[in-house]
Every structure is written in C-alpha cells, then in structure tokens.
Motif scaffolding. Sequence first.
Motif, PDB file in Angstrom:
ATOM      1  N   TYR A 291      30.431  57.689 -24.507  1.00 36.26           N
ATOM      2  CA  TYR A 291      31.168  57.410 -23.272  1.00 36.26           C
ATOM      3  C   TYR A 291      31.659  58.709 -22.624  1.00 36.26           C
ATOM      4  O   TYR A 291      31.678  58.825 -21.394  1.00 36.26           O
ATOM      5  CB  TYR A 291      32.347  56.467 -23.538  1.00 36.26           C
ATOM      6  CG  TYR A 291      31.931  55.111 -24.081  1.00 36.26           C
ATOM      7  CD1 TYR A 291      30.650  54.598 -23.830  1.00 36.26           C
ATOM      8  CD2 TYR A 291      32.799  54.337 -24.840  1.00 36.26           C
ATOM      9  CE1 TYR A 291      30.262  53.368 -24.333  1.00 36.26           C
ATOM     10  CE2 TYR A 291      32.410  53.096 -25.340  1.00 36.26           C
ATOM     11  CZ  TYR A 291      31.145  52.622 -25.088  1.00 36.26           C
ATOM     12  OH  TYR A 291      30.764  51.401 -25.577  1.00 36.26           O
ATOM     13  N   GLU A 331      30.060  41.612 -15.847  1.00 32.54           N
ATOM     14  CA  GLU A 331      29.659  41.220 -17.205  1.00 32.54           C
ATOM     15  C   GLU A 331      29.387  39.717 -17.201  1.00 32.54           C
ATOM     16  O   GLU A 331      30.066  38.966 -16.520  1.00 32.54           O
ATOM     17  CB  GLU A 331      30.796  41.600 -18.169  1.00 32.54           C
ATOM     18  CG  GLU A 331      30.824  40.920 -19.497  1.00 32.54           C
ATOM     19  CD  GLU A 331      29.616  41.209 -20.383  1.00 32.54           C
ATOM     20  OE1 GLU A 331      29.185  42.375 -20.486  1.00 32.54           O
ATOM     21  OE2 GLU A 331      29.094  40.240 -20.972  1.00 32.54           O
ATOM     22  N   ASP A 358      25.705  37.438 -13.636  1.00 28.89           N
ATOM     23  CA  ASP A 358      24.541  38.272 -13.926  1.00 28.89           C
ATOM     24  C   ASP A 358      24.682  39.577 -13.134  1.00 28.89           C
ATOM     25  O   ASP A 358      25.005  39.552 -11.937  1.00 28.89           O
ATOM     26  CB  ASP A 358      23.267  37.531 -13.520  1.00 28.89           C
ATOM     27  CG  ASP A 358      22.073  38.458 -13.500  1.00 28.89           C
ATOM     28  OD1 ASP A 358      21.655  38.893 -14.585  1.00 28.89           O
ATOM     29  OD2 ASP A 358      21.581  38.789 -12.391  1.00 28.89           O
ATOM     30  N   ALA A 359      24.428  40.689 -13.803  1.00 30.59           N
ATOM     31  CA  ALA A 359      24.665  41.995 -13.186  1.00 30.59           C
ATOM     32  C   ALA A 359      23.924  42.149 -11.863  1.00 30.59           C
ATOM     33  O   ALA A 359      24.520  42.563 -10.857  1.00 30.59           O
ATOM     34  CB  ALA A 359      24.252  43.094 -14.157  1.00 30.59           C
TER      35      ALA A 359
END
Length: 449
Positions: A291, A331, A358-359
């Motif tokens: 990250y 998400e 859904d992305a």
Amino acid sequence: MLTKNQIYEATIVDYTTEGQGIAKIEGCAVFIPNAIVGEVCRVRIEKAQKTWAAGKIVEILERSAHRINRECPVAKLCGGCNFWHMDYEEECRLKAERVRTCLNRIGGQNLTEMPILRAPTCHSYRNKAQYPVAVKNGRAYAGFFKAGTHSVVENSRCAILPPEMDLVKDAVIDYVNQFRVSVYDELSHKGLLRHIYVRRGAVSGQILVCLAVNGRKLPHVPELTRRLKKIPGFATLVLSVNTKKGNTVLGDEFLTLYGEGFIEDTLCGLSFRLSPRSFYQVNHHQAQRLYAAAIEQAGITKSDTVLDLYCGVGTITLAMAAAAGKVIGVEVIPQAVEDAKENARRNGIENAEFFCGDAGEAALALEKQGVHADVVVVDPPRKGLNADAIEALVRFAPRRIVYVSCDPATLARDVALLSQRGYRLQNAQAADLFPRCAHVESIVCLCKQ
Ligand code: SAH
C-alpha cells in the motif's frame, strides 16, 4: 507423444504459474512438481497428451544449488504451499520473472528488469486460515486440501500460520470429537461442519473464529467457547450458514455466537474493523509495504479526487485519504462496504465516501453523475478488469492509474488494453505477499499520455 510410465532424462527450463518445473522432452512440455530450473532429472511420465505431459521426479541427476530440505513435513502432499523445496532467493526470482514475462508477452512491454518486494519472513505470516474438516477412522480432523483434490491432508502445525491458528483448529476438533458433531460429506451433502475459518489481527492479536456449517445450529456451544477462550486473543465466534453444494467456504448468512462478530486490526496506522466476509490481505507486513508503494506511485496532491475500485474494507482508500482532497471507494460485498464506512468513521476520516456495487457499473454511473477522478486505484480479483471497468477508466481519464494485481496474466492483458487507450506503463514491481506459495502480487502505475 511421450509414453506413459516411461522414464526420460530432462533438464528443467522454466516454471508453470503453479510453480511446477517445466522440461521439454521430444518437443513436448512436461510439467514436473518439486523441480527447480537448471536441474537435470530422471522423470517418469504419469500422464501423456499430444502437446504436454505430466511427470514425476524419479532421481535428481544434477541438483540445483537452490534446493533445500523441506521444513514442512507435509509439504509434498499439502496443496497449500508450493516452494518448500527451494530457497527463498529462487522463489523471489521466479515470481519477479513471472510478472516481467507476463507484462512483456501479454502486455506488449519490453521490460528488462523487475524489482520484487521480498518478505522478511516465510513463517507464521498469514492472518487468515481456512481448514477443511474431514473424518478418518471415525475421528474428525482438519488440515488442507491435497493439491487438485478434495482429500484433506492433516497437518498439526502449519509453518505459514501463527501458532494461535492451529490452537483454534485443535480446540474445535477436540470439541467436535468429544460431542460427536457431524462432519460435512461432499458426496452425500450431509453432516454439519465444513470448514474452520480463522482470522487474526496481526497487530491486535484478536481472533475471529468462523465455522462454516451445513445448517443453522451448533450443539453444545458453551463447551466450544470454553475451549476457545483458553486461546490468547480469542474474541468472537461466528457461524456461517452454508447449505449450498460446491466448494465455496463461507455462506451468505452469519450468526454471532460469542463476542461482536468482527475483530479489529491496525494497518498503515489506521484502525480497521473486519467482518468474516470482508477481504483483508493475509500478509500484514507485506500489505503495508504494497500500500505504501501504491500511495507513492499514485502521486496524490491535496486537490485530487481519488477513486479506489475494488476497495474491500477501504484499506487503500483510507490510507490515501490524508494526502487527497477526496477519496471514493467502490466494493461489491455489502458487509465490506459497511466495514469501510465504519472504518472511515472510527479513524475520523471525513473526506471518504463508499459505494456498494460492481466496480465497472458503479464507476460508469459515477462518471455519468459528473464525478471526476484525478487518480484511480484498481485492485481487482484474479479475473482482472471487465469491459465496463476499462471503459469507466478511459472516460474518467485520470492522470494516473495505479493497478494492484494478484494475477500477472490478467494485469498484463489489462495493461495492453489501457495502452491502446492512451495509458503508458510507467512503473512496475512485484511484491511477495505469499512466501512459499505460488501466488504473486504486483503493482503498476500507468500515466496518461
Ligand atoms: N483493495 C482492498 C481489496 C482488494 S481484494 C485491499 O487491499 O484490502 C478485491 C476486492 O474486490 C474484494 O474486496 C472483493 O470483494 C471485491 N470485488 C470483487 N468483484 C468485484 C466487483 N465486480 N466490483 C467491485 N468489487 C469487487
């Protein structure tokens, strides 16, 4: 075609994505488990097809300097790990090489080098375990699936899990055997206990035990919690109702039997609530480094809006929030979105918004509503981005796209698609989040041309 059961001499030249050795014998690719590049072996052919075959080492004629004695006694049988027979140096080399060749061959790049973030340890690094449960000679036991099968290999102490996880497994099995709790049988679809799922906060040490059961009730729950309470860190016990056929571990319904039904952990200096159904990287130390690399590559400024697609509980989204003007996470799992919102709240982060969906679809909808994004982060599951997600990225036209991937082949496919739509690969690196296992994570940054 090679002849089954015949023994051939072969040199190992490459690895499959599952980490098996590959040799070329009479023009045929032969896949050989537990083999290391450079080794010369006598190989027995176990399965022969026209263009490929599967073989087993009978004898190693020239041993690689990277070959080591396996530390794990069940490594050869267990389908969990792939690389206990080689040193970590060779494992990292092959993982970096897999990412590099995928980006070159599938992604149309011409990379000559690929750095990899090496893990400081191969031991006890996982913060999640899923033990399938089976019965042998009338007694229940738990372990891991043998590679490519559903037979369960018993392993009293798994080297990549912290010891507390095995204590949980042992406590549950002890309870199951004492109270004759039935164990699920795939063929008849009968019996109760399917999987023991354990998640442990790497920093908090808190343990969530989730039992996946083919039913809604467990007998003698106080006896089970009494055993679990002896384990340091045990915080909560949850039932996951999974009455479906098939090999999905968790069902959709969760019943909390003890504690709060979730645990907490600290990641990148932030506090996170984690429900059983929410995704959370299994290697805490390496996830933080991954990250950090994502944040660095994103090059965010205070006036930027960052869109984080496939955001899970908001780990990357929230870690980027301080540097950005605004962050938006998307998400698909509702519990994860609930966790993400709670995680923003508990860390006092006010410039984060989360959407469930859904992305690709959600991103297209946001773009239609006039939302803009200066930087987009994507961290999709293995199948990579779908057509909607690619289209949304192109319409948003962010300055940078940071792509975190758990499958270099789909990453490379998407890099090729995005290069045709005006994005140039600027930076790529591999990261080892799964020492001794074949999976490899990678992170790339694409810039708008
Ligand atoms: N970035 C997060 C999660 C990455 S894992 C982290 O590092 O912690 C990928 C996530 O994508 C999972 O949380 C999964 O539930 C989610 N996901 C899977 N398919 C999706 C889809 N079609 N749309 C949005 N999210 C999806």
